[in-house]
Scaffold this motif. Structure first.
Motif, PDB file in Angstrom:
ATOM      1  N   THR A 121       3.953  -2.966 -11.673  1.00 14.58           N
ATOM      2  CA  THR A 121       3.094  -1.969 -12.312  1.00 14.58           C
ATOM      3  C   THR A 121       2.011  -2.581 -13.188  1.00 14.58           C
ATOM      4  N   THR A 122       2.017  -3.891 -13.356  1.00 14.06           N
ATOM      5  CA  THR A 122       1.024  -4.546 -14.208  1.00 14.06           C
ATOM      6  C   THR A 122       0.446  -5.753 -13.495  1.00 14.06           C
ATOM      7  N   GLY A 123      -0.710  -6.204 -13.987  1.00 16.78           N
ATOM      8  CA  GLY A 123      -1.343  -7.399 -13.453  1.00 16.78           C
ATOM      9  C   GLY A 123      -2.489  -7.076 -12.519  1.00 16.78           C
ATOM     10  N   GLN A 124      -3.329  -8.075 -12.300  1.00 13.85           N
ATOM     11  CA  GLN A 124      -4.461  -7.954 -11.390  1.00 13.85           C
ATOM     12  C   GLN A 124      -4.221  -8.676 -10.069  1.00 13.85           C
ATOM     13  N   SER A 125      -3.200  -9.522 -10.028  1.00 14.27           N
ATOM     14  CA  SER A 125      -2.885 -10.259  -8.807  1.00 14.27           C
ATOM     15  C   SER A 125      -1.459 -10.774  -8.898  1.00 14.27           C
ATOM     16  N   VAL A 144      12.582  -3.711  -0.878  1.00 11.90           N
ATOM     17  CA  VAL A 144      11.421  -2.829  -0.998  1.00 11.90           C
ATOM     18  C   VAL A 144      10.626  -3.229  -2.232  1.00 11.90           C
ATOM     19  N   TRP A 145       9.358  -3.598  -2.027  1.00 10.57           N
ATOM     20  CA  TRP A 145       8.435  -3.851  -3.128  1.00 10.57           C
ATOM     21  C   TRP A 145       7.445  -2.692  -3.189  1.00 10.57           C
ATOM     22  N   VAL A 146       7.253  -2.131  -4.361  1.00 10.21           N
ATOM     23  CA  VAL A 146       6.260  -1.080  -4.562  1.00 10.21           C
ATOM     24  C   VAL A 146       5.247  -1.586  -5.580  1.00 10.21           C
ATOM     25  N   ILE A 147       4.004  -1.751  -5.152  1.00 11.95           N
ATOM     26  CA  ILE A 147       2.910  -2.113  -6.055  1.00 11.95           C
ATOM     27  C   ILE A 147       2.242  -0.806  -6.466  1.00 11.95           C
ATOM     28  N   ASN A 148       2.386  -0.442  -7.728  1.00 12.76           N
ATOM     29  CA  ASN A 148       1.921   0.861  -8.211  1.00 12.76           C
ATOM     30  C   ASN A 148       1.135   0.630  -9.504  1.00 12.76           C
ATOM     31  N   LEU A 149      -0.187   0.593  -9.397  1.00 14.05           N
ATOM     32  CA  LEU A 149      -1.039   0.186 -10.507  1.00 14.05           C
ATOM     33  C   LEU A 149      -1.907   1.345 -10.992  1.00 14.05           C
ATOM     34  N   PRO A 151      -4.506   4.241 -11.397  1.00 13.99           N
ATOM     35  CA  PRO A 151      -4.969   5.140 -10.324  1.00 13.99           C
ATOM     36  C   PRO A 151      -6.327   4.785  -9.732  1.00 13.99           C
ATOM     37  N   ARG A 152      -7.188   4.119 -10.485  1.00 11.68           N
ATOM     38  CA  ARG A 152      -8.517   3.794  -9.970  1.00 11.68           C
ATOM     39  C   ARG A 152      -8.562   2.464  -9.227  1.00 11.68           C
ATOM     40  N   GLN A 153      -7.442   1.765  -9.156  1.00  9.98           N
ATOM     41  CA  GLN A 153      -7.416   0.468  -8.503  1.00  9.98           C
ATOM     42  C   GLN A 153      -6.962   0.584  -7.050  1.00  9.98           C
ATOM     43  N   ARG A 154      -7.422  -0.345  -6.227  1.00 14.63           N
ATOM     44  CA  ARG A 154      -6.987  -0.456  -4.844  1.00 14.63           C
ATOM     45  C   ARG A 154      -6.304  -1.808  -4.672  1.00 14.63           C
ATOM     46  N   VAL A 155      -5.289  -1.847  -3.830  1.00 17.28           N
ATOM     47  CA  VAL A 155      -4.491  -3.057  -3.666  1.00 17.28           C
ATOM     48  C   VAL A 155      -4.851  -3.741  -2.353  1.00 17.28           C
ATOM     49  N   PHE A 225       5.308 -15.252   2.877  1.00 20.73           N
ATOM     50  CA  PHE A 225       4.715 -15.407   1.544  1.00 20.73           C
ATOM     51  C   PHE A 225       3.396 -14.653   1.567  1.00 20.73           C
ATOM     52  N   ALA A 226       3.212 -13.725   0.634  1.00 22.74           N
ATOM     53  CA  ALA A 226       2.016 -12.890   0.608  1.00 22.74           C
ATOM     54  C   ALA A 226       1.396 -12.898  -0.785  1.00 22.74           C
ATOM     55  N   THR A 227       0.092 -12.693  -0.837  1.00 17.47           N
ATOM     56  CA  THR A 227      -0.615 -12.561  -2.108  1.00 17.47           C
ATOM     57  C   THR A 227      -1.256 -11.182  -2.177  1.00 17.47           C
ATOM     58  N   TRP A 228      -1.406 -10.668  -3.388  1.00 22.03           N
ATOM     59  CA  TRP A 228      -2.083  -9.389  -3.577  1.00 22.03           C
ATOM     60  C   TRP A 228      -3.022  -9.468  -4.772  1.00 22.03           C
ATOM     61  N   PHE A 229      -4.062  -8.659  -4.735  1.00 23.10           N
ATOM     62  CA  PHE A 229      -4.954  -8.524  -5.879  1.00 23.10           C
ATOM     63  C   PHE A 229      -5.527  -7.114  -5.872  1.00 23.10           C
ATOM     64  N   THR A 230      -6.113  -6.725  -6.983  1.00 22.21           N
ATOM     65  CA  THR A 230      -6.636  -5.364  -7.108  1.00 22.21           C
ATOM     66  C   THR A 230      -8.139  -5.381  -7.327  1.00 22.21           C
ATOM     67  N   GLU A 231      -8.761  -4.262  -6.975  1.00 21.21           N
ATOM     68  CA  GLU A 231     -10.168  -4.037  -7.279  1.00 21.21           C
ATOM     69  C   GLU A 231     -10.357  -2.557  -7.558  1.00 21.21           C
ATOM     70  N   ARG A 232     -11.370  -2.225  -8.296  1.00 15.63           N
ATOM     71  CA  ARG A 232     -11.679  -0.818  -8.563  1.00 15.63           C
ATOM     72  C   ARG A 232     -12.564  -0.261  -7.462  1.00 15.63           C
TER      73      ARG A 232
END
Length: 232
Positions: A121-125, A144-149, A151-155, A225-232
């Motif tokens: 629920t936190t972090g940018q990447s 099960v991993w749920v990335i839930n950040l 509301p204005r961010q996209r994963v 192994f996967a990486t994720w990051f967010t953007e508005r």
């Protein structure tokens, strides 16, 4: 109806699910893992009798503390899926009650130790990897991993390494990605993958992505192994 579970991951469900449960039930499931580990708990297909104060049929989750004390994490009914939980220690309990009247399909729940799935629920990447990576994952996993950040961010999600058991229908070991919260009916399946063909780069349309990893009872491989990051 209920029980003590000590395995690192598994599932449990209301009696009869997906058929209706019976009247006058009081079930307690207690999940205890090794000391130092924590339990990640998520609910699926949740449908109980509805009431403003959940006084008829309900599910209650409690975090078992040291000694005899417990901390109630919440009580739910109707079709509002309970929150995703991570225990504060190695034990968590789920209590299910039904009264003498209306009955419904109930629920399905899954648990795993914290390094097999989790709520982000936190972090940018960040990174997500199969348990044990780069060593082989274990058999009989459901993570099960749920990335839930915000509301204005996209994963954005990208896979760096990916090796699972191969099968033309991905029935054995597989990884599924969903756009949205995969515990409900509103999530959109982005695909299911296995073998060594990694998923393409993926992007959510809202603030939530769900990644589900399953391994069966036989062959194991290095995983992913996967990486994720967010953007508005």
């Amino acid at each position: 109806c209920g029980g003590l579970m000590k395995s690192p991951n598994g599932t449990f469900k209301s009696p009869g699910h997906p058929r209706n449960y019976d009247n006058n039930l009081d079930c307690v499931w207690t999940i205890t893992v090794d000391p130092g580990e924590r339990v990640f708990l998520s609910f699926f297909n949740f449908h109980l009798e509805v009431a403003n104060d959940c006084k008829y049929d309900n599910v209650k989750v409690v975090n078992d503390s040291q000694g005899d004390s417990v901390v109630e994490l919440g009580t739910w009914c109707g079709t509002n899926i309970p929150a995703l939980f991570t225990s504060t220690n190695n034990t968590i309990s789920v209590l299910f009650h039904s009264d003498r009247s209306d009955v419904f399909p109930g629920f399905l729940a899954k648990w795993s130790i914290e390094n097999c799935g989790g709520l982000i629920t936190t972090g940018q990447s960040g990174t997500i990897k199969s348990p044990g990576y780069p060593d082989n994952y274990a058999t009989n996993l459901d993570c099960v991993w749920v990335i839930n950040l915000h509301p204005r961010q996209r994963v954005h999600l990208s896979f760096v390494n990916f090796v699972l058991e191969d099968d033309s229908d991905c029935d054995y070991d597989n990884l599924k990605v969903q756009d949205g919260d995969g515990r409900g009916d509103s999530a959109v399946d982005l695909g299911t993958w296995c073998g060594s063909d990694a998923p393409p780069p993926l992007k959510s349309t809202n603030s939530t992505l769900t990644i589900t990893f399953h391994s069966d009872y036989s062959e194991v491989f290095a995983g992913f192994f996967a990486t994720w990051f967010t953007e508005r």
